[in-house]
Enzyme design. Structure first.
Site, mmCIF file in Angstrom:
data_model
loop_
_atom_site.group_PDB
_atom_site.id
_atom_site.type_symbol
_atom_site.label_atom_id
_atom_site.label_comp_id
_atom_site.label_asym_id
_atom_site.label_seq_id
_atom_site.Cartn_x
_atom_site.Cartn_y
_atom_site.Cartn_z
ATOM 1 N N GLU A 262 0.849 -1.195 0.000
ATOM 2 C CA GLU A 262 0.000 0.000 0.000
ATOM 3 C C GLU A 262 0.878 1.235 0.000
ATOM 4 O OE1 GLU A 262 -2.777 0.467 3.160
ATOM 5 O OE2 GLU A 262 -3.698 -1.515 2.903
ATOM 6 N N GLU A 321 -13.768 5.802 -1.107
ATOM 7 C CA GLU A 321 -14.728 4.922 -0.433
ATOM 8 C C GLU A 321 -15.461 5.713 0.650
ATOM 9 O OE1 GLU A 321 -12.941 0.830 0.267
ATOM 10 O OE2 GLU A 321 -11.184 1.965 -0.375
ATOM 11 N N LYS A 324 -15.812 4.645 4.702
ATOM 12 C CA LYS A 324 -14.678 4.391 5.586
ATOM 13 C C LYS A 324 -14.733 5.331 6.782
ATOM 14 C CE LYS A 324 -10.692 3.139 4.435
ATOM 15 N NZ LYS A 324 -9.285 3.147 3.985
#
Length: 414
Positions: A262, A321, A324
């Site tokens: 990530e 998103e 979240k």
């Protein structure tokens, strides 16, 4: 799908062909949202940025089916809530048979990461279950004849490091070494990469007055020289990667490949989140993708410590998103908005025709049901709340002497 969307996909694939597919570039595909496009639409967007690898946080059957016969390599996550069950080889094998095997070989599943940032989660039960779960999953793959094509690994926060500056002095936290050593031994024997989640953004956010922005955004700058190795670093991500290599070497596992599972930069944040804006996200992710493309060419461009190694990088993330938790930045890491349009330009043109939000071809809501566990695979750890992330600031604190060198003609035009 109407004719407008066919034109959209045709333009996307033309774009992907023009920039070339990149073997070392991946993307994280999370679904903590209620407004995402269908999984088939997501496949087209993955290809539009030239990525050939995707990291998933679960084994969503709709996603696995959508990526069938695409050639895209998938890394599938087994969330922290599965660790206690996966210690049992029978349960591990049952999970693989039910959730992965039906999609093989059409869907190219190449890796399973067992647990997400477990060692810095400060949960002794999770920590003690991690290696047994990894071993059981690997044993199940052997029993099913899949161990040659699917590796088993786990992801780590950069907070596993006690020392990260200078890169040559990189070292793991002493309290984690007893847990890490057997895990690294397992990975060396099975041939799986060491996965690290690295975010220069956090170093800048913590010390915006001391950490040069150019240094974290891959912009022209004076950089820094490691006083021990004499290696020159002009960006923080490479320094972080090499610090991990040094830490691995100190435990005798310097040959393990390091993959960045990530990394990314938010395009929006709260008022107190320094650097979280559209312009910085464009520069970080745009330069990152260009760098990964350069690394995959015939002339490899790895880190200063590993110049001949490919950069295997998974950008976070495919979509913004909206569900979240946490600060605003958590919901704004996406390269794409939920309607399928780019969140910002990455340096190559994408079609302007939007994908219809929530156009899930299976008729199922685009957000899979979330397990009740607070560490669920679909509810992966909040990026900004992982424990000990302030350790990332070590690199930033030691760079206060840098004077950014602005070279307008060389700055990438994002």
């Amino acid at each position: 799908m109407d004719h407008r969307h066919w034109r959209f996909f045709i333009m996307l694939f033309i774009t992907a062909a023009a920039i070339g597919l990149v073997s070392s570039l991946g993307i994280n595909y999370g679904q903590i949202a209620n407004n995402l496009p269908s999984q088939d639409d997501a496949v087209a967007l993955v290809k539009s940025i030239g990525a050939t690898k995707v990291k998933l946080y679960d084994a969503d059957p709709r996603v696995l089916k959508a990526f069938a016969n695409t050639g895209v390599e998938l890394m599938v996550g087994l969330g922290n809530e599965y660790l206690s069950r996966m210690k049992d080889p029978k349960q591990a094998q049952a999970w693989i048979k039910a959730n992965l095997q039906p999609y093989l070989p059409a869907t190219k599943i190449t890796s399973i990461f067992v647990g997400n940032e477990v060692l810095t989660f400060n949960d002794t039960s999770l920590t003690s279950n991690l290696l047994p779960a990894m071993q059981s999953v690997h044993a199940a793959l052997i029993n099913l004849g899949l161990d040659k094509q699917i590796t088993v690994t786990t992801t780590h926060s950069l907070a596993v490091l006690q020392t990260s500056y200078p890169p040559s002095a990189g070292a793991f936290r002493p309290d984690l070494a007893p847990c890490l050593a057997p895990i690294l031994s397992f990975q060396a024997k099975t041939g799986s990469p060491f996965l690290i989640n690295a975010y220069p953004y956090f170093a800048y956010k913590a010390n915006p007055k001391q950490v040069p922005l150019e240094y974290v955004l891959f912009q022209p700058n004076e950089g820094m020289v490691d006083p021990s190795s004499n290696l020159h670093y002009d960006n923080m991500l490479f320094a972080q990667i090499d610090a991990v290599y040094s830490a691995l070497d100190s435990l005798g596992y310097g040959k393990l490949p390091v993959h960045i599972s990530e990394t990314g930069w938010p395009s929006k944040g709260d008022q107190d989140e320094a650097g979280a804006n559209l312009e910085n996200a464009k520069k970080y992710n745009g330069n990152l993708i260009k760098m990964a493309m350069s690394s995959s060419s015939s002339a490899k461009k790895g880190t200063p410590c590993r110049p001949n190694e490919d950069l295997n990088i998974y950008v976070f993330a495919l979509f913004n998103e909206n569900m979240k938790p946490g600060p605003a930045s958590e919901r704004n890491y996406g390269l794409f908005k939920p309607d399928g349009t780019p969140a910002y330009p990455l340096g190559f043109s994408l079609a302007s025709v939007p994908v219809v939000a929530g156009n899930n071809n299976t008729g199922v809501a685009s957000t899979p049901p979330q397990p009740t566990s607070p560490t669920s695979s679909t509810g992966y750890l909040s990026i900004s709340s992982a424990s000990s992330l302030e350790r990332c600031r070590l690199l930033g604190r030691s760079l206060s002497f840098l004077v950014p060198l602005v070279m307008e003609l060389l700055i990438l035009k994002f």
